[in-house]
Design an enzyme around this catalytic site. Sequence first.
Site, PDB file in Angstrom:
ATOM      1  N   ARG A 180     -44.254  63.326  -1.067  1.00 27.87           N
ATOM      2  CA  ARG A 180     -43.828  64.723  -0.878  1.00 27.87           C
ATOM      3  C   ARG A 180     -44.936  65.634  -0.328  1.00 27.87           C
ATOM      4  O   ARG A 180     -45.001  66.818  -0.666  1.00 27.87           O
ATOM      5  CB  ARG A 180     -43.299  65.326  -2.180  1.00 27.87           C
ATOM      6  CG  ARG A 180     -42.028  64.686  -2.668  1.00 27.87           C
ATOM      7  CD  ARG A 180     -40.885  64.834  -1.676  1.00 27.87           C
ATOM      8  NE  ARG A 180     -39.652  64.347  -2.244  1.00 27.87           N
ATOM      9  CZ  ARG A 180     -39.282  63.068  -2.219  1.00 27.87           C
ATOM     10  NH1 ARG A 180     -40.025  62.173  -1.604  1.00 27.87           N
ATOM     11  NH2 ARG A 180     -38.152  62.697  -2.764  1.00 27.87           N
ATOM     12  N   CYS A 229     -34.555  68.260  -6.190  1.00 27.65           N
ATOM     13  CA  CYS A 229     -35.382  67.960  -7.368  1.00 27.65           C
ATOM     14  C   CYS A 229     -36.417  69.062  -7.544  1.00 27.65           C
ATOM     15  O   CYS A 229     -37.038  69.513  -6.599  1.00 27.65           O
ATOM     16  CB  CYS A 229     -36.076  66.614  -7.215  1.00 27.65           C
ATOM     17  SG  CYS A 229     -34.953  65.232  -7.467  1.00 27.65           S
ATOM     18  N   GLU A 299     -42.126  70.443  -7.484  1.00 26.05           N
ATOM     19  CA  GLU A 299     -41.888  70.078  -6.077  1.00 26.05           C
ATOM     20  C   GLU A 299     -41.424  71.313  -5.303  1.00 26.05           C
ATOM     21  O   GLU A 299     -41.765  71.506  -4.143  1.00 26.05           O
ATOM     22  CB  GLU A 299     -40.826  68.975  -5.991  1.00 26.05           C
ATOM     23  CG  GLU A 299     -40.548  68.548  -4.560  1.00 26.05           C
ATOM     24  CD  GLU A 299     -39.464  67.490  -4.433  1.00 26.05           C
ATOM     25  OE1 GLU A 299     -39.505  66.482  -5.156  1.00 26.05           O
ATOM     26  OE2 GLU A 299     -38.566  67.676  -3.589  1.00 26.05           O
TER      27      GLU A 299
HETATM   28  N1  EPU Z   1     -32.415  59.400 -14.894  1.00 26.52           N
HETATM   29  C1  EPU Z   1     -32.047  59.720 -16.161  1.00 26.52           C
HETATM   30  N2  EPU Z   1     -31.496  60.951 -16.378  1.00 26.52           N
HETATM   31  C2  EPU Z   1     -31.309  61.842 -15.407  1.00 26.52           C
HETATM   32  C3  EPU Z   1     -31.692  61.521 -14.109  1.00 26.52           C
HETATM   33  C4  EPU Z   1     -32.251  60.274 -13.861  1.00 26.52           C
HETATM   34  O1  EPU Z   1     -32.215  58.945 -17.083  1.00 26.52           O
HETATM   35  O2  EPU Z   1     -30.801  62.937 -15.701  1.00 26.52           O
HETATM   36  C5  EPU Z   1     -32.970  58.069 -14.628  1.00 26.52           C
HETATM   37  C6  EPU Z   1     -32.038  57.258 -13.751  1.00 26.52           C
HETATM   38  O3  EPU Z   1     -31.070  56.601 -14.510  1.00 26.52           O
HETATM   39  C7  EPU Z   1     -32.990  56.309 -13.072  1.00 26.52           C
HETATM   40  C8  EPU Z   1     -34.282  57.106 -12.960  1.00 26.52           C
HETATM   41  O4  EPU Z   1     -34.162  58.190 -13.884  1.00 26.52           O
HETATM   42  O5  EPU Z   1     -33.235  55.194 -13.878  1.00 26.52           O
HETATM   43  C9  EPU Z   1     -34.516  57.639 -11.549  1.00 26.52           C
HETATM   44  O6  EPU Z   1     -33.465  58.521 -11.185  1.00 26.52           O
HETATM   45  P1  EPU Z   1     -32.851  58.586  -9.724  1.00 26.52           P
HETATM   46  O7  EPU Z   1     -32.468  57.214  -9.300  1.00 26.52           O
HETATM   47  O8  EPU Z   1     -31.811  59.628  -9.704  1.00 26.52           O
HETATM   48  O9  EPU Z   1     -34.063  58.993  -8.798  1.00 26.52           O
HETATM   49  P2  EPU Z   1     -35.126  60.149  -8.964  1.00 26.52           P
HETATM   50  O10 EPU Z   1     -36.448  59.485  -9.061  1.00 26.52           O
HETATM   51  O11 EPU Z   1     -34.768  61.112 -10.035  1.00 26.52           O
HETATM   52  C10 EPU Z   1     -35.669  60.390  -6.429  1.00 26.52           C
HETATM   53  C11 EPU Z   1     -36.046  61.614  -5.589  1.00 26.52           C
HETATM   54  C12 EPU Z   1     -34.794  62.264  -5.035  1.00 26.52           C
HETATM   55  C13 EPU Z   1     -33.987  61.243  -4.253  1.00 26.52           C
HETATM   56  C14 EPU Z   1     -33.625  60.089  -5.204  1.00 26.52           C
HETATM   57  C15 EPU Z   1     -32.799  58.986  -4.546  1.00 26.52           C
HETATM   58  C16 EPU Z   1     -38.014  62.738  -6.471  1.00 26.52           C
HETATM   59  C17 EPU Z   1     -38.517  63.839  -7.326  1.00 26.52           C
HETATM   60  N3  EPU Z   1     -36.708  62.595  -6.434  1.00 26.52           N
HETATM   61  O12 EPU Z   1     -34.991  60.904  -7.566  1.00 26.52           O
HETATM   62  O13 EPU Z   1     -35.240  63.301  -4.154  1.00 26.52           O
HETATM   63  O14 EPU Z   1     -32.815  61.837  -3.732  1.00 26.52           O
HETATM   64  O15 EPU Z   1     -34.847  59.498  -5.698  1.00 26.52           O
HETATM   65  O16 EPU Z   1     -33.520  58.274  -3.632  1.00 26.52           O
HETATM   66  O17 EPU Z   1     -38.802  62.036  -5.843  1.00 26.52           O
HETATM   67  C18 EPU Z   1     -35.782  65.623  -3.959  1.00 26.52           C
HETATM   68  O18 EPU Z   1     -36.938  65.265  -3.709  1.00 26.52           O
HETATM   69  O19 EPU Z   1     -35.437  66.837  -3.916  1.00 26.52           O
HETATM   70  C19 EPU Z   1     -34.805  64.613  -4.317  1.00 26.52           C
HETATM   71  C20 EPU Z   1     -33.609  64.924  -4.742  1.00 26.52           C
END
Ligand code: EPU
Length: 310
Positions: A180, A229, A299
Amino acid sequence: MQALRRILREMPDVELLWGEPMINLTSFRIGGPVACVARPLGEYALRELLAAVRNEGIPHVVLGGGSNVLAPDGPWNALVIQVSRTAGKMLKLCADGAQIRLVHVGAGVKLSTLLRFCVCEELEGLEALVGIPGTVGGAVVMNAGSREGCIADALVWVDLLDESGGKRRVFRDELPAGYRNMGLPEKAVVLGACMELRRTKKGSLKGRMARIMKRRMESQPIGFPSAGCIFKNPPGMSAGALIDRAGLKGLRFGDAEVSMRHANWIINRGKARAADVVALMEHVEGVVFSRFGIQLEREVRILGEGNAFH
Ligand code: EPU
């Protein structure tokens, strides 16, 4: 803002909106009136404007699509420079190899437009960005992406205006791009970027994009005003999972709410104020720190008097 009015009077190629509410310029749909929004209608106008406001020490912020920012509630005594009209129409192939295509894109082009172009031209390499709002310029600055990849993966070079107003081309291997963050020089303004994409078949490309989009729709509160996010993922961890485990889903300050669908999103339920969002972020940071000893890093960029350029 007398100085600003004087400067702008002499700039015919800049579209102006005085006192525009920032809710109209941000995906969060939050923010009070800003003194002025200026949309330079070309690169020359942008350079002139930046030189003049820097010279006069006028607080200003350069904005792309406004999708990763939180704007202040109160009347905001600053100039917002929007580059969507500056480099918004450029979208052309500038080289043509057998399997590889170089695509040059203006900073003001929407990511969604670029992705549609990729589908039409059967070019792969940017699927990770499907569903991410905003412009190419903002995406380059933030190195936008998802778990599937980020914009730096396809980047060849970035054209930018540096702090002194000089135009520079910076190649990908000169940039310390990370999670990021593209590592662009401070105060640089992105004009455009060149992407290296590979030829592919439309059917498989559309399929891949649809799968990524479906996962996003299922796991994220798409459709509500938000800034995506709110926190970066700490190394090796998920901010969303930490906030969820801390039991903060659904917590609401005013109309700002920690999403029930994804805990790392704060959604605007209607009339959320920046102050509500900031208070909610601080609360979340405090609870996560006391539960897990982890300091979350924001972020979303918080705009305001303190961080406008002069
Ligand atoms: N999880 C939870 N509870 C929640 C949300 C997530 O337990 O409320 C768990 C999920 O079950 C999973 C893990 O956390 O095991 C990761 O969650 P997710 O797959 O949704 O991915 P993320 O790491 O939260 C990242 C990026 C997103 C991007 C997604 C999909 C960041 C901060 N976020 O989210 O980017 O869309 O992967 O590729 O890097 C953004 O940067 O604005 C953004 C939305």
